[in-house]
Design a protein around this motif. Sequence first.
Motif, short mmCIF file in Angstrom:
data_model
loop_
_atom_site.label_atom_id
_atom_site.label_comp_id
_atom_site.label_asym_id
_atom_site.label_seq_id
_atom_site.Cartn_x
_atom_site.Cartn_y
_atom_site.Cartn_z
N LEU A 74 0.83 -1.19 0.00
CA LEU A 74 0.00 0.00 0.00
C LEU A 74 0.87 1.25 0.00
O LEU A 74 1.82 1.35 0.78
N VAL A 75 0.56 2.19 -0.91
CA VAL A 75 1.29 3.46 -0.96
C VAL A 75 0.35 4.54 -0.43
O VAL A 75 -0.82 4.59 -0.81
N VAL A 76 0.84 5.37 0.48
CA VAL A 76 0.00 6.48 0.95
C VAL A 76 0.17 7.63 -0.04
O VAL A 76 1.24 8.20 -0.18
N LEU A 77 -0.90 7.92 -0.77
CA LEU A 77 -0.86 8.98 -1.78
C LEU A 77 -1.07 10.34 -1.13
O LEU A 77 -1.90 10.49 -0.23
N SER A 78 -0.32 11.34 -1.61
CA SER A 78 -0.56 12.69 -1.10
C SER A 78 -1.73 13.34 -1.84
O SER A 78 -2.40 14.21 -1.31
N GLN A 79 -1.96 12.91 -3.06
CA GLN A 79 -3.08 13.41 -3.88
C GLN A 79 -3.76 12.21 -4.54
O GLN A 79 -3.09 11.23 -4.86
N ASN A 80 -5.04 12.33 -4.82
CA ASN A 80 -5.71 11.28 -5.58
C ASN A 80 -5.14 11.17 -6.98
O ASN A 80 -4.71 12.17 -7.56
N ILE A 81 -5.16 9.96 -7.52
CA ILE A 81 -4.91 9.79 -8.95
C ILE A 81 -6.18 10.29 -9.64
O ILE A 81 -7.29 9.93 -9.24
N VAL A 82 -6.02 11.16 -10.64
CA VAL A 82 -7.22 11.77 -11.23
C VAL A 82 -7.36 11.36 -12.69
O VAL A 82 -6.38 11.04 -13.37
N SER A 83 -8.58 11.38 -13.16
CA SER A 83 -8.85 11.04 -14.55
C SER A 83 -9.28 12.31 -15.28
O SER A 83 -10.19 13.01 -14.85
N VAL A 84 -8.57 12.63 -16.37
CA VAL A 84 -8.92 13.78 -17.20
C VAL A 84 -9.14 13.26 -18.62
O VAL A 84 -8.23 12.68 -19.21
N ASP A 85 -10.35 13.42 -19.14
CA ASP A 85 -10.71 12.89 -20.46
C ASP A 85 -10.32 11.42 -20.64
O ASP A 85 -9.76 11.02 -21.66
N GLY A 86 -10.55 10.63 -19.60
CA GLY A 86 -10.30 9.19 -19.71
C GLY A 86 -8.85 8.78 -19.49
O GLY A 86 -8.52 7.59 -19.56
N THR A 87 -7.95 9.76 -19.25
CA THR A 87 -6.55 9.42 -19.00
C THR A 87 -6.25 9.65 -17.51
O THR A 87 -6.65 10.67 -16.95
N SER A 88 -5.54 8.69 -16.90
CA SER A 88 -5.21 8.82 -15.48
C SER A 88 -3.91 9.58 -15.28
O SER A 88 -2.93 9.36 -16.00
N TYR A 89 -3.91 10.46 -14.31
CA TYR A 89 -2.71 11.24 -13.97
C TYR A 89 -2.38 11.05 -12.51
O TYR A 89 -3.25 11.03 -11.65
N ILE A 90 -1.07 10.96 -12.23
CA ILE A 90 -0.59 10.84 -10.85
C ILE A 90 0.25 12.08 -10.53
O ILE A 90 0.97 12.59 -11.41
N SER A 91 0.14 12.59 -9.31
CA SER A 91 0.91 13.79 -8.99
C SER A 91 2.40 13.46 -9.05
O SER A 91 2.81 12.32 -8.76
N LEU A 92 3.21 14.45 -9.44
CA LEU A 92 4.65 14.23 -9.58
C LEU A 92 5.24 13.73 -8.25
O LEU A 92 6.06 12.83 -8.23
N LYS A 93 4.74 14.31 -7.16
CA LYS A 93 5.25 13.91 -5.84
C LYS A 93 4.98 12.42 -5.56
O LYS A 93 5.86 11.70 -5.09
N ASP A 94 3.76 11.97 -5.89
CA ASP A 94 3.44 10.56 -5.67
C ASP A 94 4.19 9.66 -6.65
O ASP A 94 4.59 8.54 -6.31
N ALA A 95 4.40 10.18 -7.89
CA ALA A 95 5.15 9.40 -8.88
C ALA A 95 6.56 9.13 -8.36
O ALA A 95 7.12 8.06 -8.57
N GLN A 96 7.10 10.12 -7.64
CA GLN A 96 8.46 9.96 -7.12
C GLN A 96 8.54 8.88 -6.04
O GLN A 96 9.60 8.34 -5.78
N ALA A 97 7.39 8.57 -5.43
CA ALA A 97 7.37 7.48 -4.45
C ALA A 97 7.41 6.12 -5.13
O ALA A 97 7.74 5.11 -4.52
N LEU A 98 7.07 6.08 -6.43
CA LEU A 98 7.24 4.84 -7.19
C LEU A 98 8.71 4.77 -7.59
O LEU A 98 9.56 5.37 -6.96
N ASP A 99 9.00 4.09 -8.66
CA ASP A 99 10.38 3.91 -9.06
C ASP A 99 10.90 5.04 -9.95
O ASP A 99 11.91 4.88 -10.63
N PHE A 100 10.23 6.18 -9.93
CA PHE A 100 10.52 7.29 -10.85
C PHE A 100 12.01 7.63 -10.86
O PHE A 100 12.60 7.88 -11.92
N ALA A 101 12.60 7.63 -9.67
CA ALA A 101 14.03 8.03 -9.56
C ALA A 101 14.95 7.08 -10.33
O ALA A 101 16.05 7.46 -10.71
N SER A 102 14.47 5.84 -10.57
CA SER A 102 15.32 4.87 -11.27
C SER A 102 15.41 5.16 -12.78
O SER A 102 16.26 4.62 -13.47
N LEU A 103 14.49 6.00 -13.27
CA LEU A 103 14.51 6.33 -14.71
C LEU A 103 15.66 7.30 -14.99
O LEU A 103 15.98 8.15 -14.16
#
Length: 408
Positions: free
Chosen positions: A333-362
């Motif tokens: 379980l990841v504690v999100l700081s912001q909800n993942i939101v859907s805009v025109d059918g596409t899901s977006y994750i906040s940059l801050k929460d993305a960084q909690a995933l493996d973003f830094a490894s890219l």
Amino acid sequence: MSKQIKFFLLAVIFMFTSFTAYTSVTAKPAYSKTLEQIYKSKDVYKDTETRLNELSRNYSSITYLFKIGQSVQNRNLTVLKVGNGPKKLFINASHHPREYMGTILTLNQIQYILEAYAANKTIDNYNIKKLLDKEVSFYFQPLVNPDGVQICVSGTPSYYFNANKVDLNHNYDALWFKEITSTYSTGEKPFSEPETQAVKALCENIEFDLTMAYHAAGDIIYWYFGQQGADKERDLAYANMLKNLTGYTLVSPANYKSSTSGFKDWCVMKLKIPSFTLEIGGKRGLSKPVEWSWYNSVWDKNRLVPVRTATQLLKQTKFNDDKKTALIFNKSLVVLSQNIVSVDGTSYISLKDAQALDFASLDKAIQEELSASRISLKGLPYLKLDALVGQLGLTCRYDKAVNTYYIQ
Ligand SMILES: [Zn+2]
């Protein structure tokens, strides 16, 4: 070979293969230990983890096993989700180590429900396939306090705290006050402990409609913590149902403030949802774990509790609103700081929460490329979830029923 012998051999082969096919369909899956062996084990934690893994593997289409955190001594805090329906119940056990018969009971409840599901049977006259496929998701956490239970079974049978010597069921934020003695230990502040932090994160991210905690002993049910009006009526109706089912006594609402800052207290007071503490194992107090000889009667009284509670929940008129998106990444379980939101059918994750995933490894170039396509919502940068997940070589599944993203 004569024709008769050939025929005889074919007949034997046919009988044998059809017999094994038949038994493999109807046989229940085997488990590495019995529930009694787990209860009497010197490593209840490891054996409970093994059993949860076996249950999850044997019924993979309808279960999901994930981690909500780690204990003081770095043991996994594990939850098994059972069902794919939109109404969400959380059942946990063993806040208090010596009361860990609740761990065995919840493992048994999980197995009972899953076996009925696989065999397309009813429990309490309710179709379990319908219940789990379409209506309800149970979240079971059989071992809230794995370190404490290990201390308990390793020579200190009366043990009551976590590894920091905190009573986890006095560590929730519900009329909490600090008191630390040899028998009453609230911790330095509400949610000071990783075990209660994990339960809090789970409850706040999944947003349950009802919760229940197993303790021992007393054959009593706690249900009240200041509810008023319709909420009080609703919760008393559940409490009476549980009383009739188990034969346990309801604890009077008078003087409810004499015991505070428990899990149930927090659910009722802060989350505003029905929540119940069931004390199993006889009309008495405990100074060591309930003897195994009590288990059959505990099971008889509590066998139907999850399903009966779920079917009553389905009749409830007002439910907990699903406001928050949950994210489970690599089975944690990841504690999100912001909800993942859907805009025109596409899901977006906040940059801050993305960084909690493996973003830094890219590598930098990919990070810049992703950032170039970012959008801004309420002044915060968001990334396209699909693009991020693709770059990380992961897969993403959205479970609409419980508003949860699974990335792995
Ligand atoms: Zn207890």
